[in-house]
Write a protein that holds these residues in place. Structure first.
Motif, mmCIF file in Angstrom:
data_model
loop_
_atom_site.group_PDB
_atom_site.id
_atom_site.type_symbol
_atom_site.label_atom_id
_atom_site.label_comp_id
_atom_site.label_asym_id
_atom_site.label_seq_id
_atom_site.Cartn_x
_atom_site.Cartn_y
_atom_site.Cartn_z
ATOM 1 N N MET A 88 5.293 0.464 13.325
ATOM 2 C CA MET A 88 4.399 1.291 12.680
ATOM 3 C C MET A 88 3.498 1.030 11.553
ATOM 4 S SD MET A 88 5.665 4.643 10.636
ATOM 5 C CE MET A 88 4.436 5.968 9.858
ATOM 6 N N HIS A 89 2.210 1.293 11.705
ATOM 7 C CA HIS A 89 1.226 0.774 10.664
ATOM 8 C C HIS A 89 1.329 1.078 9.391
ATOM 9 C CE1 HIS A 89 -0.734 -1.849 13.646
ATOM 10 N NE2 HIS A 89 -0.919 -0.614 14.613
ATOM 11 N N ARG A 90 1.428 0.240 8.275
ATOM 12 C CA ARG A 90 1.648 0.834 7.104
ATOM 13 C C ARG A 90 0.137 1.335 6.402
ATOM 14 N NH1 ARG A 90 1.870 -1.943 2.284
ATOM 15 N NH2 ARG A 90 1.465 -3.908 3.217
ATOM 16 N N LEU A 91 -0.059 2.212 5.560
ATOM 17 C CA LEU A 91 -1.222 3.099 5.368
ATOM 18 C C LEU A 91 -1.309 2.586 3.706
ATOM 19 C CD1 LEU A 91 -0.744 6.537 6.529
ATOM 20 C CD2 LEU A 91 -2.128 4.829 7.510
ATOM 21 N N PRO A 92 -2.643 2.682 3.104
ATOM 22 C CA PRO A 92 -2.848 2.185 1.877
ATOM 23 C C PRO A 92 -2.376 3.102 0.801
ATOM 24 C CG PRO A 92 -4.918 2.780 2.855
ATOM 25 C CD PRO A 92 -3.959 2.616 4.071
ATOM 26 N N CYS A 93 -2.208 2.769 -0.420
ATOM 27 C CA CYS A 93 -1.542 3.967 -1.306
ATOM 28 C C CYS A 93 -2.629 4.949 -1.708
ATOM 29 C CB CYS A 93 -1.170 3.187 -2.534
ATOM 30 S SG CYS A 93 0.451 1.744 -2.220
ATOM 31 N N LEU A 94 -2.225 6.101 -1.907
ATOM 32 C CA LEU A 94 -3.181 6.902 -2.536
ATOM 33 C C LEU A 94 -3.002 7.186 -4.122
ATOM 34 C CD1 LEU A 94 -5.182 9.413 -1.797
ATOM 35 C CD2 LEU A 94 -3.049 10.886 -1.650
ATOM 36 N N LEU A 95 -4.137 6.970 -4.433
ATOM 37 C CA LEU A 95 -4.130 6.998 -6.117
ATOM 38 C C LEU A 95 -3.940 8.239 -6.688
ATOM 39 C CD1 LEU A 95 -6.900 4.378 -6.955
ATOM 40 C CD2 LEU A 95 -4.316 4.021 -6.928
ATOM 41 N N ASP A 96 -3.236 8.344 -7.793
ATOM 42 C CA ASP A 96 -3.026 9.500 -8.412
ATOM 43 C C ASP A 96 -4.415 9.890 -9.370
ATOM 44 O OD1 ASP A 96 -2.598 10.703 -11.466
ATOM 45 O OD2 ASP A 96 -0.445 10.689 -10.457
ATOM 46 N N THR A 97 -4.448 11.092 -9.413
ATOM 47 C CA THR A 97 -5.781 11.824 -9.885
ATOM 48 C C THR A 97 -6.008 11.251 -11.523
ATOM 49 O OG1 THR A 97 -5.028 13.671 -10.706
ATOM 50 C CG2 THR A 97 -6.156 13.738 -8.606
ATOM 51 N N ALA A 98 -5.226 10.851 -12.442
ATOM 52 C CA ALA A 98 -5.341 10.683 -13.586
ATOM 53 C C ALA A 98 -6.113 9.175 -13.903
ATOM 54 C CB ALA A 98 -4.013 10.458 -14.493
ATOM 55 N N PRO A 99 -7.214 8.936 -14.572
ATOM 56 C CA PRO A 99 -8.021 7.698 -14.642
ATOM 57 C C PRO A 99 -7.044 6.525 -15.188
ATOM 58 C CG PRO A 99 -9.157 9.491 -15.300
ATOM 59 C CD PRO A 99 -7.788 10.078 -15.052
ATOM 60 N N ASP A 100 -6.033 7.051 -15.973
ATOM 61 C CA ASP A 100 -5.201 5.731 -16.527
ATOM 62 C C ASP A 100 -3.768 5.644 -15.552
ATOM 63 O OD1 ASP A 100 -3.936 8.134 -17.118
ATOM 64 O OD2 ASP A 100 -3.625 7.602 -19.253
ATOM 65 N N ALA A 101 -3.707 6.136 -14.493
ATOM 66 C CA ALA A 101 -2.651 5.777 -13.977
ATOM 67 C C ALA A 101 -2.475 4.567 -13.047
ATOM 68 C CB ALA A 101 -2.528 7.008 -12.441
ATOM 69 N N PRO A 102 -1.396 3.975 -13.205
ATOM 70 C CA PRO A 102 -1.604 2.321 -12.636
ATOM 71 C C PRO A 102 -1.616 2.259 -11.248
ATOM 72 C CG PRO A 102 1.022 3.178 -13.161
ATOM 73 C CD PRO A 102 -0.054 4.191 -13.584
ATOM 74 N N PHE A 103 -2.282 1.075 -10.752
ATOM 75 C CA PHE A 103 -2.448 0.919 -9.482
ATOM 76 C C PHE A 103 -1.012 0.250 -8.871
ATOM 77 C CE2 PHE A 103 -6.802 0.926 -10.676
ATOM 78 C CZ PHE A 103 -7.581 0.934 -9.755
ATOM 79 N N PRO A 104 -0.945 0.505 -7.704
ATOM 80 C CA PRO A 104 0.095 -0.359 -6.891
ATOM 81 C C PRO A 104 -0.210 -1.888 -7.419
ATOM 82 C CG PRO A 104 -1.324 0.389 -5.463
ATOM 83 C CD PRO A 104 -1.835 1.204 -6.606
ATOM 84 N N GLY A 105 0.964 -2.412 -7.079
ATOM 85 C CA GLY A 105 1.040 -4.214 -7.274
ATOM 86 C C GLY A 105 0.153 -4.615 -5.949
ATOM 87 N N PRO A 106 -0.702 -5.642 -6.372
ATOM 88 C CA PRO A 106 -1.539 -6.079 -5.332
ATOM 89 C C PRO A 106 -0.755 -6.786 -4.098
ATOM 90 C CG PRO A 106 -2.500 -6.852 -7.151
ATOM 91 C CD PRO A 106 -0.996 -6.313 -7.761
ATOM 92 N N GLU A 107 0.341 -6.926 -4.286
ATOM 93 C CA GLU A 107 1.127 -7.742 -3.272
ATOM 94 C C GLU A 107 1.453 -6.642 -2.041
ATOM 95 O OE1 GLU A 107 4.070 -5.829 -5.937
ATOM 96 O OE2 GLU A 107 2.488 -7.187 -6.308
ATOM 97 N N ARG A 108 1.098 -5.245 -2.487
ATOM 98 C CA ARG A 108 1.314 -4.166 -1.442
ATOM 99 C C ARG A 108 -0.011 -4.113 -0.366
ATOM 100 N NH1 ARG A 108 3.608 1.094 -4.072
ATOM 101 N NH2 ARG A 108 3.701 1.585 -1.861
ATOM 102 N N ALA A 109 -0.714 -4.847 -0.762
ATOM 103 C CA ALA A 109 -1.954 -4.865 0.121
ATOM 104 C C ALA A 109 -1.932 -5.067 1.546
ATOM 105 C CB ALA A 109 -3.353 -5.446 -0.533
ATOM 106 N N LEU A 110 -2.800 -4.128 2.272
ATOM 107 C CA LEU A 110 -2.369 -4.504 3.719
ATOM 108 C C LEU A 110 -2.856 -6.119 4.349
ATOM 109 C CD1 LEU A 110 -3.819 -1.110 5.162
ATOM 110 C CD2 LEU A 110 -1.501 -1.570 4.264
#
Length: 250
Positions: free
Chosen positions: A1-23
């Protein structure tokens, strides 16, 4: 099963997922959505992440497995190009024509059908420039802009986003001038995001994501006040920033 990119929270200051989670495929795609607010933009770059998408696509955020990096004492120009640029009569400035440089970079190349520097991205860069975070390095022939580059600066890091030449060699001179000034300020590297044939020719190094993130974690914490670079960068002739004919590498 292919992993999907993370969907960002709508808040501008919400943290990004760790770069190690990149596809792995497509390489570096990390997240989708969010906005292009200055807060989110700067959080992304400070985390080793950047936006890259075309009109009609959602906002896509990337942190590729390999990173293109210039050492500020390691930009390479051929002897032929150095000689031509030394005789060009061109001058370099910073932050005197920011949106003109962005527009020049946004113009589609002959080999491309469009541009990733969309109207929304241009507005985002304009906001960052007004905040003293985004900067342009400009090459002038007299008072005519013939090329340049732009990117974001924070701590002791410059993240280059794009460069262009209206006359051959202008972008190479802009990069050389930027590296020369940053090296004098004690800034060791320029992030060039992903390698291409042009940057490889100019001496870009290819670092792993982990190596780049480790360097970024240190350099981003250096104190450095935002603000326009017009006076800080100064105005220089091409001959000021290029090795003299007597230089061993010239």
């Amino acid at each position: 099963m292919h992993r999907l990119p993370c969907l960002l929270d709508t808040a501008p200051d919400a943290p990004f997922p760790g770069p190690e989670r990149a596809l792995v495929e497509p390489d570096g795609l990390l997240a989708v959505g969010g906005d292009l607010s200055p807060t989110r933009f700067l959080n992304a770059y400070r985390s080793g992440i950047f936006p890259w998408f075309s009109d009609g696509e959602p906002i896509l955020w990337w942190s590729p497995s390999q990173r293109a990096v210039f050492r500020t004492d390691g930009v390479l120009l051929s002897g032929k190009l150095r000689r031509r640029l030394r005789n060009s009569g061109w001058t370099l400035r910073a932050d005197t024509a920011f949106m003109q440089v962005v527009a020049g970079c946004a113009a589609p190349r002959k080999e491309q059908g469009g541009t990733w520097i969309t109207a929304d991205m241009q507005r985002a860069y304009a906001q960052l420039h007004q905040l003293g975070i985004a900067h342009s390095i400009e090459v002038f022939a007299g008072e005519r802009l013939v090329g340049g580059l732009f990117g974001l600066a924070f701590g002791h890091v410059f993240c280059g986003d794009s460069m262009y030449s209206a006359e051959s060699g202008a972008s190479s001179l802009a990069l050389t001038g930027l590296a020369w000034r940053l090296h004098a300020w004690g800034w060791p590297l320029i992030d060039a995001q992903v390698p291409n044939a042009h940057t490889r020719h100019l001496g870009v190094e290819i670092w792993s994501r982990a190596t780049y993130l480790a360097a970024l974690a240190n350099l981003r914490e250096h104190p450095d006040q935002p603000g326009l670079w017009r006076e800080r960068f100064g105005e220089w002739n091409a001959t000021d920033v290029l090795p003299s004919p007597s230089h061993p590498s010239a």
